[in-house]
Design a protein around this motif. Structure first.
Motif, short mmCIF file in Angstrom:
data_model
loop_
_atom_site.label_atom_id
_atom_site.label_comp_id
_atom_site.label_asym_id
_atom_site.label_seq_id
_atom_site.Cartn_x
_atom_site.Cartn_y
_atom_site.Cartn_z
N ASP A 92 0.85 -1.19 0.00
CA ASP A 92 0.00 0.00 0.00
C ASP A 92 0.88 1.24 0.00
OD1 ASP A 92 -1.56 2.17 0.68
OD2 ASP A 92 -2.67 1.13 2.26
N VAL A 93 0.78 2.05 -1.07
CA VAL A 93 1.65 3.22 -1.22
C VAL A 93 1.45 4.21 -0.06
CG1 VAL A 93 0.12 4.72 -2.58
CG2 VAL A 93 2.60 4.79 -2.96
N ARG A 94 0.21 4.22 0.52
CA ARG A 94 -0.04 5.23 1.55
C ARG A 94 0.51 4.82 2.90
NH1 ARG A 94 -5.63 7.64 -0.86
NH2 ARG A 94 -4.79 7.55 -2.96
N GLN A 95 0.63 3.50 3.11
CA GLN A 95 1.23 3.07 4.38
C GLN A 95 2.75 2.97 4.25
OE1 GLN A 95 -0.61 -0.59 5.72
NE2 GLN A 95 -2.66 0.15 5.22
N LYS A 121 -3.21 1.49 -4.53
CA LYS A 121 -3.75 2.79 -4.09
C LYS A 121 -2.98 3.97 -4.69
CE LYS A 121 -5.49 0.74 0.19
NZ LYS A 121 -5.66 0.83 1.62
N VAL A 122 -2.35 3.73 -5.84
CA VAL A 122 -1.66 4.83 -6.53
C VAL A 122 -2.68 5.48 -7.46
CG1 VAL A 122 0.28 5.45 -8.04
CG2 VAL A 122 0.52 3.58 -6.40
N ASP A 123 -3.49 6.39 -6.91
CA ASP A 123 -4.58 6.96 -7.70
C ASP A 123 -4.09 8.02 -8.67
OD1 ASP A 123 -6.37 5.33 -6.38
OD2 ASP A 123 -6.52 6.75 -4.71
N LYS A 127 1.52 12.11 -8.51
CA LYS A 127 1.59 12.43 -7.10
C LYS A 127 2.37 11.38 -6.31
CE LYS A 127 -1.78 12.98 -3.45
NZ LYS A 127 -3.21 12.85 -3.25
N PHE A 128 2.18 10.09 -6.65
CA PHE A 128 2.70 9.03 -5.78
C PHE A 128 4.00 8.38 -6.25
CE2 PHE A 128 -1.83 8.95 -4.41
CZ PHE A 128 -1.63 9.13 -3.05
N ASP A 131 6.87 7.95 -3.88
CA ASP A 131 6.63 6.98 -2.81
C ASP A 131 6.74 5.54 -3.32
OD1 ASP A 131 6.08 9.12 -1.16
OD2 ASP A 131 3.95 9.14 -1.71
N SER A 147 -3.96 1.09 -9.15
CA SER A 147 -5.02 1.47 -8.24
C SER A 147 -6.19 0.54 -8.51
CB SER A 147 -5.45 2.91 -8.48
OG SER A 147 -6.71 3.10 -7.88
#
Length: 441
Positions: A92-95, A121-123, A127-128, A131, A147
């Motif tokens: 998970d890119v956000r975690q 979760k790379v929407d 932006k991501f 990461d 995503s």
């Protein structure tokens, strides 16, 4: 040729099920109209370009604490390593990269199986992306950003997966020997049956190293015919993974069934047929395999002249979706009727690969239509033009009609029964594809 198996591994909440559903599309693998067939979706058939594969989700149990978490992840990874041709490791890119990701990555890397590292979760790629690069630290190759929710990057991910599929001209292709899987709940006596079949003096046994997997298949020769029993080693050695987790035994079943022509579903006579048996048999039915129901531990039952009849009736009721399945009552312990399995297998193998001439099929179709008029709706009547067999294993038929909506399930079933009356086809399901043709064609 069995379809490749792709397993999904990853921590809770990294979006595994969103991804699974996005890939499975609306074609959910679970059959709606059969009672007792598993509802929690563990596997689905996926078609990508000209590839077809079976996708398995190993996760699903969400442990509370950090330590349990890692144990659970390890169990998932073991299952994936044991059963899959390709592993999708979801992060998970956000975690970001977390500790258990490293530990699982180590296991997967050592397995030598192809692993695709998916960063979910790379929407937005702009932006991501910075990461995403962090995931190179896991040391299992290039991270693939996707995503699941907005279905970005799916194609690239599937291209990566497909690179690892065996060329269709693999050795398995030429192997003409019938492949048999013995499946069933834990402790119904699967391994005793294998050992009994292997133990017959007239049987010659040889271990074959699995071509695509590390499973050890066993070749058994009986009366000059050779059969391949799938991963019987896995049955003989108790799996490293605790069988209590129903999900895991189901995954093993799906994998074995996928590779088989004939599936022997073992039921414990002393317990009778259960919901869990129905789930397991449902997998074989859904996959269109030849099916034999072996009722084991028959020696342990108090019997009178009606016992077999009562047991058969009960099995037919609970497995009502597979009236074609052959039933045999055996005892692995005493050896009673175990050899009969070979005879039944021969019949089922023959039926599973039976081809019927188009002319004969159309005679049956015309006769069936004459005997029972096709349904009509709002003044429009169903017309059946033509039937032809397009495949075997299982025998698959295409029926051309004027209007698909009018071809009810019950009328298809009626045609199926007529075909079975003529050719038997015992032990195998039949598949019907309904196609529309305009009057003029």
């Amino acid at each position: 040729m069995s379809k490749p198996i792709v397993a999904i591994v990853g921590r809770p909440n990294v979006g595994k099920s969103t991804l699974f559903n996005a890939l499975a599309g609306e074609k959910i693998s679970i059959v709606k109209d059969y009672p007792g067939v598993t509802r929690d979706r563990i596997y689905a058939d996926v078609t990508w370009l000209n590839y077809q594969f079976t996708m398995i989700d190993t996760g699903g149990i969400e442990p509370e604490s950090k330590d349990l978490m890692l144990k659970h992840m390890r169990a998932q990874a073991e299952i994936a390593i044991e059963t899959a041709d390709v592993i999708l490791f979801i992060t998970d890119v956000r975690q970001g990269v977390v500790d258990s990701d490293f530990k699982v990555a180590d296991m997967l890397r050592k397995s030598g199986k192809p692993v695709i590292l998916v960063v979910n979760k790379v929407d937005s790629f702009e932006k991501f992306m910075p990461d995403v690069y962090e995931f190179y630290n896991l040391g299992i190759g290039d991270p693939v950003p996707v995503s699941g929710a907005s279905r970005l990057g799916m194609g690239d991910m599937l291209d990566e997966v497909a690179k690892h599929f065996p060329e269709s001209a693999t050795e398995e292709e030429e192997d003409e020997r019938p492949r048999v899987a013995i499946v069933g709940k834990p402790n119904v006596g699967k391994s005793s049956i294998i050992n009994r079949l292997v133990g017959e003096e007239r049987v010659i046994v040889s271990d074959i190293a699995g071509t695509t997997r590390d499973a050890i298949d066993t070749a058994i020769t009986w009366q000059d015919k050779e059969y391949v029993f799938i991963d019987t080693a896995g049955l003989r050695r108790k799996s490293k993974i605790k069988e209590e987790l129903e999900r895991y035994s189901i995954i093993r079943t799906v994998t074995a069934v996928e590779r088989a022509d004939v599936v022997i579903v073992v039921i414990d006579a002393s317990e009778g047929v259960t919901e869990q048996d129905a789930k397991i048999a449902g997998i074989a039915h859904e996959r269109g395999k030849g099916v034999i129901i072996a009722v084991n531990k028959w020696d342990a039952i108090e019997k009178n002249d009606k016992t077999i009849y009562e047991h058969t009736k009960r099995i037919r009721e609970i497995l009502s979706y597979m009236p074609y399945a052959e039933i045999v009552f055996i005892s692995a312990k005493t050896g009673q009727r175990v050899n009969k399995i070979f005879d039944i297998m021969d019949v089922v193998i023959q039926n599973h690969a039976l081809r019927v001439a188009t002319g004969v099929l159309n005679e049956i179709l015309m006769e069936a239509v004459a005997m029972q008029q096709p349904p009509s709706d709002k003044g429009k009547r169903l017309k059946l033009y033509y039937i032809t067999q397009v495949a075997i294993k299982p025998p698959t038929f295409v029926i051309f009609v004027n209007d698909k909506q009018l071809m009810h399930y019950s009328y298809t079933r009626y045609i199926e029964n007529k075909i079975r009356e003529a050719f038997g086809f015992s032990g195998t399901s039949l598949k019907f594809i309904i196609r529309e043709r305009k009057e003029k064609e």
